[in-house]
Enzyme design. Structure first.
Site, PDB file in Angstrom:
ATOM      1  N   SER A   1      10.486  14.827  21.780  1.00  0.00           N
ATOM      2  CA  SER A   1      10.424  13.394  22.001  1.00  0.00           C
ATOM      3  C   SER A   1       9.110  13.021  22.696  1.00  0.00           C
ATOM      4  O   SER A   1       8.036  13.313  22.169  1.00  0.00           O
ATOM      5  CB  SER A   1      11.662  12.945  22.801  1.00  0.00           C
ATOM      6  OG  SER A   1      11.814  11.554  22.797  1.00  0.00           O
TER       7      SER A   1
ATOM      8  N   ASP B   1      16.986  11.517  12.592  1.00  0.00           N
ATOM      9  CA  ASP B   1      16.391  10.855  13.756  1.00  0.00           C
ATOM     10  C   ASP B   1      16.025   9.415  13.402  1.00  0.00           C
ATOM     11  O   ASP B   1      15.325   9.170  12.418  1.00  0.00           O
ATOM     12  CB  ASP B   1      15.137  11.616  14.199  1.00  0.00           C
ATOM     13  CG  ASP B   1      14.660  11.233  15.592  1.00  0.00           C
ATOM     14  OD1 ASP B   1      14.990  10.125  16.060  1.00  0.00           O
ATOM     15  OD2 ASP B   1      13.946  12.044  16.210  1.00  0.00           O
TER      16      ASP B   1
ATOM     17  N   HIS C   1      18.418  12.135  16.973  1.00  0.00           N
ATOM     18  CA  HIS C   1      17.299  12.505  17.825  1.00  0.00           C
ATOM     19  C   HIS C   1      17.656  13.661  18.757  1.00  0.00           C
ATOM     20  O   HIS C   1      16.803  14.493  19.091  1.00  0.00           O
ATOM     21  CB  HIS C   1      16.865  11.283  18.642  1.00  0.00           C
ATOM     22  CG  HIS C   1      15.638  11.505  19.471  1.00  0.00           C
ATOM     23  ND1 HIS C   1      14.422  11.862  18.931  1.00  0.00           N
ATOM     24  CD2 HIS C   1      15.444  11.431  20.819  1.00  0.00           C
ATOM     25  CE1 HIS C   1      13.521  11.984  19.896  1.00  0.00           C
ATOM     26  NE2 HIS C   1      14.119  11.747  21.048  1.00  0.00           N
TER      27      HIS C   1
END
Length: 339
Positions: A131, A285, A314
């Site tokens: 991320s 995601d 995600h």
């Protein structure tokens, strides 16, 4: 008072990318494993949104994704996360009502100084991140291309995409919609806004299939509501809201080309990443989509685009409760380090 489990690296007169200078910038960090004699076994593992090092260190261990048996792993906490310099920790004239904008240019340059000045490390074997951690890893490749050998970018892109920005703007609007928001800061802990933020975040972080198939049961939750309350609302309620807002601004500004080196030319910045790289999005995601990751990987000379076939959205990139996805991450790191 319990003893803290991390160290602080202080940088005097640290000028941020947007022009403000912190009299003292603090980088909180933790290390795992031993640095070898030639200092060639360093793995840098930056933190992600809303996380501090102890939230993501679960994947470090013998037989885990990052193994400290052979590797010296350094987790630097991102500016704005509450441990490193953040709105909640900065003295006047900064502070919750006047926070500076931290960028990944700032994070990466502070990390470079940490490695060089504390450990004498000039080159890293692997930059690993998920991320916002993946964003920082890719910044390393673009800013210091001759200082990083490999990059494993999990569920992250080189530039924050327009749709991702819209999500972040929605989260920001939700949090600042709390009645305690004064226009510059929160007058009290914004419980209502943080709970709403957690619920919205949960809807985007996990896939449609995750909820349809009730995969939260695999993680030990008794109902969808139990999952939302204990996994998401609780996570944000324990954070300082000003730090969460500051990290949103960092995420919004993330762009490996937005600096004096590349002058806003994304193709040039991508082309500068010569490290052997795996760009690995999750197939489901909704933040860092596979297509966004594919487009960025295509511009890197030594990048492999590898999609995780996961229904965990995600969070496939931080699978603390999903051994199958952890195995995928472990293989990607092994392929880079030993392949």
């Amino acid at each position: 008072m319990p003893q803290r489990d991390y160290q602080i690296f202080e940088i005097p007169d640290f000028t941020l990318q947007r022009g403000l200078t912190l009299p003292v910038a603090e980088v909180a960090y933790q290390t795992y494993g031993q640095l070898n004699a030639d200092k060639s076994n360093v793995i840098l593992y930056p933190t992600s949104y809303g996380a501090q090092h102890f939230d993501t260190e679960w994947l470090i261990g013998a037989g885990r994704v990052l193994d400290p048996t052979d590797w010296f792993i350094v987790i630097p906490n991102m500016f704005g996360n509450g441990l490193s310099s953040s709105p909640s920790t900065l003295p006047a004239p900064f502070g919750p009502d006047r926070p500076p904008l931290f960028t990944h240019w700032d994070n990466v340059h502070a990390q470079e100084r940490l490695l060089r000045e504390v450990f004498g490390v000039e080159r890293i074997a692997l930059a690993y991140g998920w991320s916002m951690g993946a964003q920082q890893s890719l910044h390393w490749g673009a800013i210091f291309p001759d200082r990083v050998d490999r990059i494993c970018a999990i569920c992250g892109t080189a530039r924050t995409a327009p749709h991702n920005k819209l999500f972040l703007e929605g989260v920001r609007a939700t949090l600042t919609g709390d009645p305690h928001w004064t226009g510059t800061h929160f007058s009290a802990h914004p419980v209502r806004g943080l709970r709403a933020m957690g619920r919205i975040y949960a809807g985007w972080a996990m896939s449609q299939t995750f909820y349809r198939e009730e995969l939260w049961r695999q993680a030990g939750y008794s109902s969808r509501e139990d999952f939302i309350l204990r996994a998401w609302e609780a996570n944000f309620l324990r954070r300082d809201p000003h730090d969460l807002l500051a990290s949103i601004e960092t995420w919004l500004a993330s762009d490996i080309s937005d600096n004096p080196i590349h002058g806003g030319d994304l193709d040039r910045a991508l082309g500068a990443i010569t490290a052997r790289t795996i760009m690995m999005p999750s197939a489901t995601d909704l933040y860092f989509t596979p297509e966004d990751c594919r487009l960025h990987a295509a511009g890197m000379p030594n990048a492999e685009y590898r999609v995780m076939a996961s229904d965990w959205g995600h969070r496939a990139g931080n699978p603390a409760q999903n051994p199958a996805d952890e195995a995928i991450l472990r293989k990607a790191v092994a392929d880079l380090l030993y392949g």
